[in-house]
Scaffold this motif. Structure first.
Motif, PDB file in Angstrom:
ATOM      1  N   LEU A  71       0.842  -1.194   0.000  1.00 29.37           N
ATOM      2  CA  LEU A  71       0.000   0.000   0.000  1.00 29.37           C
ATOM      3  C   LEU A  71       0.881   1.249   0.000  1.00 29.37           C
ATOM      4  CD1 LEU A  71      -2.993   0.917   0.171  1.00 29.37           C
ATOM      5  CD2 LEU A  71      -2.607   1.226   2.622  1.00 29.37           C
ATOM      6  N   ALA A  72       1.889   1.215   0.860  1.00 29.21           N
ATOM      7  CA  ALA A  72       2.796   2.363   0.939  1.00 29.21           C
ATOM      8  C   ALA A  72       3.394   2.642  -0.436  1.00 29.21           C
ATOM      9  CB  ALA A  72       3.903   2.079   1.944  1.00 29.21           C
ATOM     10  N   ALA A  73       3.817   1.567  -1.132  1.00 31.24           N
ATOM     11  CA  ALA A  73       4.412   1.739  -2.460  1.00 31.24           C
ATOM     12  C   ALA A  73       3.421   2.407  -3.397  1.00 31.24           C
ATOM     13  CB  ALA A  73       4.832   0.381  -3.006  1.00 31.24           C
ATOM     14  N   ALA A  74       2.194   1.869  -3.424  1.00 37.50           N
ATOM     15  CA  ALA A  74       1.179   2.410  -4.336  1.00 37.50           C
ATOM     16  C   ALA A  74       0.909   3.878  -4.020  1.00 37.50           C
ATOM     17  CB  ALA A  74      -0.106   1.603  -4.230  1.00 37.50           C
ATOM     18  N   LEU A  75       0.735   4.190  -2.744  1.00 39.23           N
ATOM     19  CA  LEU A  75       0.427   5.567  -2.363  1.00 39.23           C
ATOM     20  C   LEU A  75       1.587   6.493  -2.698  1.00 39.23           C
ATOM     21  CD1 LEU A  75      -1.477   5.097   1.003  1.00 39.23           C
ATOM     22  CD2 LEU A  75      -2.381   5.633  -1.272  1.00 39.23           C
ATOM     23  N   ALA A  76       2.798   6.016  -2.450  1.00 38.94           N
ATOM     24  CA  ALA A  76       3.960   6.860  -2.757  1.00 38.94           C
ATOM     25  C   ALA A  76       3.990   7.187  -4.243  1.00 38.94           C
ATOM     26  CB  ALA A  76       5.239   6.141  -2.344  1.00 38.94           C
ATOM     27  N   MET A 109      -3.708   9.968 -14.188  1.00 40.76           N
ATOM     28  CA  MET A 109      -2.303  10.252 -13.858  1.00 40.76           C
ATOM     29  C   MET A 109      -1.970   9.616 -12.505  1.00 40.76           C
ATOM     30  SD  MET A 109      -0.529  12.152 -16.068  1.00 40.76           S
ATOM     31  CE  MET A 109       0.588  13.299 -15.281  1.00 40.76           C
ATOM     32  N   LEU A 110      -2.885   9.764 -11.557  1.00 43.33           N
ATOM     33  CA  LEU A 110      -2.631   9.197 -10.231  1.00 43.33           C
ATOM     34  C   LEU A 110      -2.593   7.673 -10.305  1.00 43.33           C
ATOM     35  CD1 LEU A 110      -4.782  11.493  -7.933  1.00 43.33           C
ATOM     36  CD2 LEU A 110      -2.388  11.698  -8.616  1.00 43.33           C
ATOM     37  N   LEU A 111      -3.543   7.099 -11.032  1.00 46.20           N
ATOM     38  CA  LEU A 111      -3.557   5.639 -11.172  1.00 46.20           C
ATOM     39  C   LEU A 111      -2.249   5.176 -11.803  1.00 46.20           C
ATOM     40  CD1 LEU A 111      -5.031   2.997 -10.979  1.00 46.20           C
ATOM     41  CD2 LEU A 111      -6.163   3.475 -13.143  1.00 46.20           C
ATOM     42  N   SER A 112      -1.840   5.904 -12.819  1.00 43.10           N
ATOM     43  CA  SER A 112      -0.573   5.591 -13.485  1.00 43.10           C
ATOM     44  C   SER A 112       0.568   5.606 -12.479  1.00 43.10           C
ATOM     45  CB  SER A 112      -0.346   6.636 -14.594  1.00 43.10           C
ATOM     46  OG  SER A 112       0.955   6.589 -15.067  1.00 43.10           O
ATOM     47  N   GLY A 113       0.575   6.631 -11.631  1.00 43.18           N
ATOM     48  CA  GLY A 113       1.619   6.708 -10.624  1.00 43.18           C
ATOM     49  C   GLY A 113       1.534   5.547  -9.644  1.00 43.18           C
ATOM     50  N   ALA A 114       0.305   5.199  -9.248  1.00 43.99           N
ATOM     51  CA  ALA A 114       0.138   4.103  -8.294  1.00 43.99           C
ATOM     52  C   ALA A 114       0.704   2.809  -8.885  1.00 43.99           C
ATOM     53  CB  ALA A 114      -1.339   3.929  -7.965  1.00 43.99           C
ATOM     54  N   LEU A 115       0.408   2.567 -10.168  1.00 47.65           N
ATOM     55  CA  LEU A 115       0.931   1.343 -10.797  1.00 47.65           C
ATOM     56  C   LEU A 115       2.456   1.367 -10.819  1.00 47.65           C
ATOM     57  CD1 LEU A 115      -1.727   0.941 -13.585  1.00 47.65           C
ATOM     58  CD2 LEU A 115      -1.035  -0.850 -11.986  1.00 47.65           C
ATOM     59  N   GLY A 116       3.017   2.538 -11.115  1.00 52.91           N
ATOM     60  CA  GLY A 116       4.474   2.653 -11.070  1.00 52.91           C
ATOM     61  C   GLY A 116       4.983   2.334  -9.672  1.00 52.91           C
ATOM     62  N   GLY A 117       4.273   2.862  -8.669  1.00 48.13           N
ATOM     63  CA  GLY A 117       4.674   2.597  -7.295  1.00 48.13           C
ATOM     64  C   GLY A 117       4.629   1.107  -6.988  1.00 48.13           C
ATOM     65  N   ILE A 118       3.559   0.452  -7.458  1.00 47.44           N
ATOM     66  CA  ILE A 118       3.428  -0.989  -7.215  1.00 47.44           C
ATOM     67  C   ILE A 118       4.571  -1.734  -7.906  1.00 47.44           C
ATOM     68  CG2 ILE A 118       2.009  -3.012  -7.640  1.00 47.44           C
ATOM     69  CD1 ILE A 118      -0.444  -1.205  -7.362  1.00 47.44           C
ATOM     70  N   ALA A 119       4.931  -1.261  -9.108  1.00 46.23           N
ATOM     71  CA  ALA A 119       6.071  -1.887  -9.789  1.00 46.23           C
ATOM     72  C   ALA A 119       7.283  -1.863  -8.858  1.00 46.23           C
ATOM     73  CB  ALA A 119       6.375  -1.142 -11.078  1.00 46.23           C
ATOM     74  N   GLY A 120       7.533  -0.677  -8.274  1.00 43.66           N
ATOM     75  CA  GLY A 120       8.667  -0.561  -7.359  1.00 43.66           C
ATOM     76  C   GLY A 120       8.469  -1.421  -6.121  1.00 43.66           C
ATOM     77  N   GLY A 121       7.227  -1.433  -5.609  1.00 40.61           N
ATOM     78  CA  GLY A 121       6.942  -2.190  -4.402  1.00 40.61           C
ATOM     79  C   GLY A 121       7.205  -3.677  -4.600  1.00 40.61           C
TER      80      GLY A 121
END
Ligand SMILES: Nc1ncnc2c1ncn2[C@@H]1O[C@H](COP(=O)(O)OP(=O)(O)OP(=O)(O)O)[C@@H](O)[C@H]1O
Ligand SMILES: Nc1ncnc2c1ncn2[C@@H]1O[C@H](COP(=O)(O)OP(=O)(O)OP(=O)(O)O)[C@@H](O)[C@H]1O
Ligand SMILES: [Mg+2]
Ligand SMILES: [Mg+2]
Lengths: 319, 513, 298, 351
Positions: free
Chosen positions: D125-130, D252-264
């Motif tokens: 969750l933290a990754a996605a939110l970040a 844009m936010l969803l896109s960022g969340a997916l990027g965050g999940i990639a990192g997570g």
């Protein structure tokens, strides 16, 4: 042993003008001498592919797997357990495991000598390109403990030589941008520095170019870079990664390589040290060179303790 | 160039024509063995219902599109046109239904584009360019702001620019695809005068229109096309409006029968509305206007007198400086269009290509957009595609959209059919108020009657309509009340019966009724 | 201090400006050039090679520009004729280029990463006698090499070209209204290709500036993503040469500034973000004022 | 303003099969061209290609390695694609990968007392939110002020990397570590491995689920429908009552969340911490993946696997041949270039 050996290239890849290139050179010499087949492996995604590459090499029957990538310490320990018959070696860090050899360098010791020499020379305005101000500089490729290990030693050496000396520190955050290195070095020269130590791989090449073009001095790193700008590279802090790698390969070849051992490469082992200063030793007053040699002896003898940022964290004189 | 062509044209019996031209789009045959001949120095009208195949034929005659069969006749001899460039070498130029102008460039730049007067080393000779433009405008008896960007220019100016550009480039055959569709009455009058001038200069004009009045008024010959086939082709004075109408549509057009309007309670009420735009220019001032359930209020006025701004204010597409807008007694000032739609507003945009429709999207998507969140189309958060498709097909049939497949992009539809799609969407559900801007622009008489009938039925079912139209005829037929805008203010309001073309015309010009 | 800052800023600006102007022309014609970096890289390499064994900096520039143009041409053909997605093709070219460059260094010069050649002819630096020692002015006008002058000369030139010349008009038309342009008998694809050739040429020069203008060596990382910074610059400038130049200058200035702000307490990594932060801030301010001007129309 | 090339119109109806079809010829051509280079370099192209194939799919272990390498690319590909749909050319997913990875690692090594059942979801969750938070500024700038997202997101990437580097060198640095790296995350925070002796982990399954959801979102949800229309014609979308700025922001936010999940997933499933070189440009490859896949769910999946295969086999073939990595670069670039070329276009003249 005669099974093939593999060398895993670290981030930055071959062509980094320092660590990887040097290690690879030693690797090639080693396999050449031992008549083994050796393979160097580069990866665009070396951090993530650690265990995939290590396991692939082990499965494929490589006898010795040398890993230059620092971040592989944990994966290599994990993989090594599953392949007791394979010998692993990792450089610049220690990995636990009785079939793992670790090689550590005392870069801070060599850097100490470089700093001392620079501090002594920087006030000798009799030397062309040197001004009287006690100002020297150092440019790191990234703000990281691994680089600050060099820088701390450099600063300590400088201050032990002359407490008045001011050491300008800057980081390029890029190991492969010579123009940036050149600009950063120029900025330091502008502000009174006349000797700049580069710990920045390809970016450092720009530092040396800047020294040559502005008539000041640079200090090289890793290999002997004195020849890159004859007479403008005061000295080079040589880190014998090549020797280390070469020796490990040879030791493996004639079966003397002991797993679980940690090989130290400091001044004592000639693993680090200053270059012969082929083009500059005539410029430098003899007593300075003598003073540096004395310091070297002191460090080997243990009278001088050089700060190691990796083990000790940051000293209060460097924040 | 013009010279020699004029000569040839003089000798030729057929300046431009078609022999057995056929063009198919998948299952659909847009042009079917088309024959016709345009005599030099005449205005030749091509009429036909929506989707009859007029634009397709014109595109072929201009080399934009290649026929599957048949040949094009230029100066009595068959030719094949590799592209518009070649058509141009033969003196043939076209003004498309969709303007072919570069909006970011100025009027002058658009005029000279690809035929720039240049001094040495390719530098544009602006003086020469401007002179050329002004001369053309003068000869045509029009005035244009040459340094305005096309995107800021009024639509009739763009229209005229397109025509002048053809002349500038030395065309002597002008193909005009529904040039009057987007023009206001007196602008149309000006254009017709212009066309007649050009004809009298010896130019040949192919003129497409749904407005039989103007067709009869200026054309020498008329060709009627229906569902891709030529029905008749001959001199204008041998036919009549009524006869054309029958030939075009196949059946007699039912005359619209206005029923008594029963006024219900107020649906839209605007009070003291004013708007000053970003550049500080006063666009609207002190507008009071109300529309009740069961009545059609028409907004008349020469385009550019505030209609667009008022519509945007009512729909919430742009915010206003003062006053308020109330929908069914809810103050919606400052609400988004989405919210206003939720309160029962429907909006038929005058800009079909960019706002009324999404040309790249499928016909179905265009019909369903905005209704897609209705309960009947959503099952546990997911769209029920079957239901949506079925509903779309039903709507398309109800509004008689001639289509190949509803899955094709809406751009594949003919102009008029595109308009029907937009209307089908907006009259879907039961909106309390319909803002209908130019509802029959580019629609054939048959379609017009159908659309008018829909509007009246909607009104009689208790709907409220604010009709914005430049067709006085249309306004006279439909409106229960007519409000005339002049300079961004209400110039006067007339009830059905007391209104006649003259009085409205006077109000539109800012005089008293 | 200030003088050095200004001087360094202009130096850091030049390569970005050169490439950005090329990209601007390219984008005006309708192609967003993501491959600038690859053209820069090869410009840098060929310039060094020619400057070393031939010794003429002019020839070196010509070859560098030519190489860039050649790569640009290839890229353009794939985009215009094979209707390939310009973004992927651009990224693809960048990847191929890095690989190819290393490959050439290895196979032809037997070196890895860095190519250093004997007696490389450097770009001549133009010192203006009187002006040179005038404080700020000297730093601005004197001690810059020919390409810096060329780059800044190209700014008004590009503006003039776009508005005043036939080619410029047709280029703008192609980019803004391809259908219209084609319907008038212009050849949009050919015009696009030409604009990409130009972009490649400029990027090639930018590369030459880095190799024979600044450092005097070639390194596989020598462009350090400046092609992408250039991209940001002409996006920033919304296809106006002057605004684009401003964008490039922003990067150059804050890059030079961050170098000098280091070692004054701020963490260097954060100081290094200065150019990027500033670009966002200024872009936001511009957009905001533009929005206010155009009124409330959503 | 979205670039013409990213016009979501090209994203409509593209069956996986058709994609293979259109990709096959170009792929062959790429192989030919790269083959020439190989031959010039004195390698036998066929041997090299055979090796590449074997190293990508030759054994269950290698397939696992390929899928592991594809995992982050699937996320970044999807992340890029959702923004494209809304007409926003977001090139900032790369930054979100770093930020997301760092956030996940932070949670993973900080709240070590939590049980796996809590810690793992918490870290993800933290990754996605970040990642989401990282897109707020460019998202708002794009949605509200129409500030060019290409520039802002590109800048945000540079800033993200800088901030991450700063954090892992100071505040979040692991003691006794000689390079920029955080401590290892707790066992409880790690995504389970799917196969012994391989880095393939549950993150891959999450990726597959996301592909499915993406497909569903695009085909079957109101929001997906609105996004598509808004991407194709903002004016039309607005006129039919959609809140386009809000949609753009959301995407844009969803896109960022997916990027965050990639990192997570990368931090919790593979690297187990954040370290220099954490993302070798997953976000940028994601752009290629999204465009190569024509924004189609299955297309994206296949493109990601293709790049994953090249990345992992490109490394290991060096164990068995002296093919240098740059040959792999050249091959990968060629595949990208040719895979988007439409050779059909050569025949007919543009109309
Ligand atoms: N590119 C295309 N693809 C598929 N169908 C097409 C295409 N262009 C036109 N059509 C179809 O061909 C038929 C004729 O279209 P055309 O535009 O010529 O009609 P039109 O006479 O101009 O109608 P209108 O008066 O409404 O403009 C229509 O049914 C239209 O849907
Ligand atoms: N019936 C509709 N027609 C057109 N657009 C709509 C419709 N309903 C919602 N929207 C738009 O779809 C997006 C979804 O927002 P909505 O108003 O549904 O609130 P929401 O529930 O927060 O949205 P979501 O369900 O995506 O979370 C917004 O842009 C909204 O304007
Ligand atoms: Mg000094
Ligand atoms: Mg038509």
């Amino acid at each position: 042993a005669d099974a093939p050996v593999a060398l895993i290239i670290a981030q930055g890849g071959l062509g980094d003008q320092s660590y990887n290139d040097l290690a690879n050179a030693g690797f090639e010499r080693g396999v050449e001498a031992a008549g083994l087949t050796g393979r160097a492996v580069e990866s665009k995604d070396v951090v993530a592919q650690a265990s995939d590459i290590l396991r692939r090499a082990s499965d494929a029957g490589f006898g010795l797997i040398l890993d230059l990538e620092y971040s592989h310490a944990q994966p290599i320990a994990e993989v090594a357990k599953d392949y007791p018959d394979t010998t692993f070696a990792i450089v610049n860090t220690v990995a636990e495991g009785d079939n793992i050899v670790s090689a550590l360098f005392e870069e801070q010791q060599g850097s100490y000598l470089a700093g001392m020499l620079a501090a002594l020379v920087t006030t000798q305005d009799s030397i062309e390109g040197i001004n009287a101000d006690p100002i020297i500089g150092v440019i790191g490729g990234s703000k990281s403990v691994g680089i600050d290990k060099f820088i701390a030693g450099y600063i300590q050496g400088a201050h032990d030589a002359n407490p008045e000396v001011q050491v300008k520190v800057a980081y390029s955050n890029n190991f492969a941008d010579p123009s940036l290195g050149q600009q950063m070095a120029n900025a330091m020269f502008e502000s009174g520095a006349d000797i700049v130590y580069q710990v920045a791989g390809g970016t450092g090449i720009g530092v040396i170019q800047a020294a040559e073009q502005s008539g000041h001095f640079a200090i090289g790193v890793d290999g002997d870079q004195d020849g890159l700008a004859k007479g403008h590279v005061l000295t080079s802090m040589i880190k014998r990664t090549d020797v280390a790698v070469e020796n490990i390969v040879k030791a493996y070849a004639d079966g003397t390589l002991k797993g679980g051992s940690v090989l130290g490469f400091g001044l004592a082992e000639d693993g680090v040290g200053l270059s012969p200063m082929t083009y500059t030793k005539d410029l430098i007053p003899a007593e300075f060179l003598a003073q540096v040699d004395a310091a070297k002896a002191g460090i080997i003898a243990g009278d001088i303790k050089v700060w190691n940022v990796v083990d000790q964290g940051y000293p209060d004189w460097m924040q | 160039m013009t010279q020699s062509l004029a000569l040839k044209a003089g000798e030729a019996r057929v300046r431009l024509g078609a022999r057995g031209i056929t063009r198919r789009f998948g299952a659909l045959t847009a042009n079917d063995q088309i024959d016709f001949s345009a005599r030099p120095g005449t205005i030749h009208a091509i009429v036909g219902g929506n989707g009859a195949g007029k634009s397709t034929l014109m595109r072929i005659l201009q080399g934009m599109d290649q026929p599957d069969e048949g040949s094009i006749i230029v100066n009595d001899s068959a030719v094949t046109l590799s592209g518009p460039a070649e058509a141009f070498r033969l003196g043939i130029g076209m003004v498309h239904q969709e303007f072919m102008l570069v909006n970011q460039l100025t009027m002058l730049e658009n005029l000279i584009l690809a035929r720039e007067p240049v001094s040495s080393l390719g530098v544009i000779d602006r003086a020469a360019a401007l002179k050329a433009g002004q001369d053309l405008a003068e000869r045509a008896g029009v005035t244009l702001n040459w340094h305005q960007r096309v995107q800021d220019a009024p639509v009739h100016a763009r229209q005229i620019l397109e025509i002048l550009r053809l002349l500038y480039r030395g065309a002597d055959v002008l193909i005009l695809d529904e040039p009057t569709a987007v023009l206001a009455p007196q602008q149309i009058r000006d254009l017709l005068v212009l066309l007649q001038r050009l004809r009298d200069d010896g130019r040949t004009i192919l003129f497409i229109s749904h407005k039989l009045g103007e067709v009869m008024a200026i054309s020498d010959d008329i060709t009627v096309i229906r569902t891709g086939r030529v029905i008749t082709s001959g001199p204008a004075d041998e036919t009549s409006k009524a006869q054309l109408a029958v030939q075009m549509t196949g059946e007699m057009v039912r005359a619209v029968t206005p029923r008594r309007a029963r006024e219900g309670d107020t649906v839209l009420s605007i009070t003291g509305l004013g708007l000053t735009d970003g550049r500080g220019i006063r666009r609207l001032s002190g507008i009071d206007l109300s529309v009740a359930a069961g009545e059609i209020v028409a907004l008349a006025g020469i385009s550019g007198n505030g209609q667009d701004e008022l519509v945007e204010a009512i729909t919430g597409l742009s915010s206003i400086s003062e006053g308020n807008v109330a929908l069914r007694y809810h103050d919606v000032t400052g609400m988004s269009l989405h919210q206003r739609r939720a309160l029962g507003l429907a909006y038929l945009s005058p800009d079909r290509a960019h706002e009324g429709l999404c040309l790249e999207a499928s016909i179905t998507d265009n019909v369903i957009a905005g209704h897609h969140r209705r309960a009947e189309f959503l099952a546990s958060g997911l769209l029920r595609l079957k239901a949506i498709r079925a509903h779309a097909e039903a709507q398309l049939d109800r509004f008689g959209v001639r289509r190949d497949s509803a899955a094709l992009p809406v751009s594949s539809l003919s102009g008029g059919n595109q308009q029907r799609v937009a209307i089908a969407r907006e009259l879907d559900g039961s909106p309390a108020l319909l803002i209908a801007c130019q509802p029959t622009r580019g629609v054939d008489i048959h379609g017009i009657a159908a659309i008018h009938q829909c509007l009246l039925e909607y009104r009689d079912a208790g709907g409220a309509v604010l009709l914005v139209s430049e067709e006085l005829e249309e306004i006279m037929t439909l409106a229960d009340r007519i409000t005339v805008l002049f300079n961004g203010a209400v110039r006067g309001t007339l009830r059905r019966g007391e209104a006649d073309v003259e009085s409205i015309g006077r109000l539109m010009l800012g005089e008293d009724a | 201090m200030l003088d050095n800052l200004i001087h360094a800023a202009l130096i850091m600006t030049t390569p970005i400006l050169l490439a950005a102007l090329g990209g601007l022309i390219n984008r005006t014609g309708g192609i967003v050039n993501i491959g600038l970096d690859s053209m820069m890289l090869f410009g840098a390499m060929t310039a060094l090679i020619v400057a070393a064994d031939n010794g003429s900096w002019l020839l070196a520039l010509a070859v560098a520009g030519g190489t860039g143009a050649f790569i640009g041409g290839l890229m353009s053909l794939v985009i215009t004729r094979l209707k390939a997605n310009e973004i992927i093709v651009g990224l693809g070219f960048s990847i191929v280029a890095t690989g190819l460059a290393r490959f050439i260094l290895k196979s032809t010069y037997g070196v890895s990463g860095t190519l250093r050649l004997p007696d490389v002819t450097r770009l001549p630096v133009i010192d203006i006698p009187g002006v040179a020692d005038v404080p700020v002015l000297g730093a601005m006008l004197s001690g810059h090499n020919v390409l810096t002058w060329f780059a800044w000369g190209m700014v008004p030139a590009a503006a003039w070209f776009l508005v005043r010349t036939r080619a410029g008009l047709r280029l703008r038309a192609t980019g803004a209204g391809e259908k219209a342009a084609r319907s008038l008998g212009l050849r949009p694809l050919a015009i696009r290709d030409a604009s990409t050739l130009f972009a490649g040429f400029m990027a090639g020069l930018a590369g030459a500036y880095l190799s024979i203008g600044l450092v005097g060596i070639f390194n596989e990382g020598i462009t350090a993503g400046r092609g992408f910074i250039a991209l940001a610059a002409f996006y920033f400038g919304r296809n106006h040469p002057v605004m684009t130049a401003l964008g490039a200058l922003l990067f150059g200035f804050f890059d030079a500034l961050q170098i000098r702000l280091q070692g004054r307490g701020f963490p260097p990594e954060l100081v290094q973000t200065l150019p990027y932060v500033m670009v966002i801030v200024i872009l936001a301010m511009l957009a905001w004022s533009a929005k206010k001007r155009n009124g409330a129309r959503t | 303003m979205a670039m013409p090339s990213t016009n979501p119109a090209t994203y409509t109806g593209f069956s996986a099969l058709k994609l293979i079809g259109t990709a096959l010829l170009p792929f062959a051509l790429a192989l030919v061209v790269a083959g020439v280079v190989l031959a010039m370099a004195g390698h036998n192209p066929f041997d090299v290609y055979r090796l590449l194939a074997l190293e990508s799919f030759g054994s269950s272990k290698r397939i696992a390695a390929t899928m592991a390498a594809a995992t982050p690319l699937i996320f970044t590909g999807l992340g890029t694609a959702v923004a494209f749909r809304a007409g926003a050319f977001n090139v900032g997913v790369e930054g979100c990968v770093s930020i997301g990875g760092l956030a996940a690692a932070y949670v993973g090594f900080t709240f070590v007392t939590l049980p796996a059942a809590l810690l793992l979801p918490f870290a993800m969750l933290a990754a996605a939110l970040a990642g989401l938070a990282w897109m707020i500024i460019p998202g708002l700038l794009k949605a509200r002020l129409d500030a060019d997202e290409v520039v802002t997101t590109l800048m945000m990437n540079f800033i993200a990397v800088a901030i991450a580097t700063w954090l892992v060198n100071g505040p979040l640095l692991a003691v006794g570590s000689a390079n920029s790296a955080t401590p290892m995350v707790a066992e409880a925070a790690r995504l389970p491995r799917l196969m012994r002796g391989s880095t393939l982990n549950a993150g891959f399954l999450i990726a597959l689920i996301c592909v499915l959801l993406y497909w569903l979102w695009g085909k079957r949800t109101a929001l997906g429908f609105e996004t598509r229309l808004a991407g194709m014609s903002p004016r039309f979308a607005t006129a039919t009552g959609m809140n386009v700025p809000r949609l753009v922001l959301k995407m844009m936010l969803l896109s960022g969340a997916l990027g965050g999940i990639a990192g997570g997933t990368h931090a919790l499933g593979n690297v187990y911490r954040y370290v220099d070189g954490f993302s070798p440009g997953y976000g940028f490859v994601g752009i290629a993946v999204a465009l190569l896949g024509r924004g189609n769910a299955w297309g994206i999946l296949m493109a990601a696997i293709l790049f994953g295969a090249l990345s992992t086999s490109g490394a290991t073939i060096q164990l068995f041949s002296d093919v240098p990595i740059e040959i792999v670069d050249i091959l990968q670039g060629m595949v990208m270039i040719f895979a988007v070329a439409r050779f059909g276009a050569l025949g007919r003249k543009a109309a």
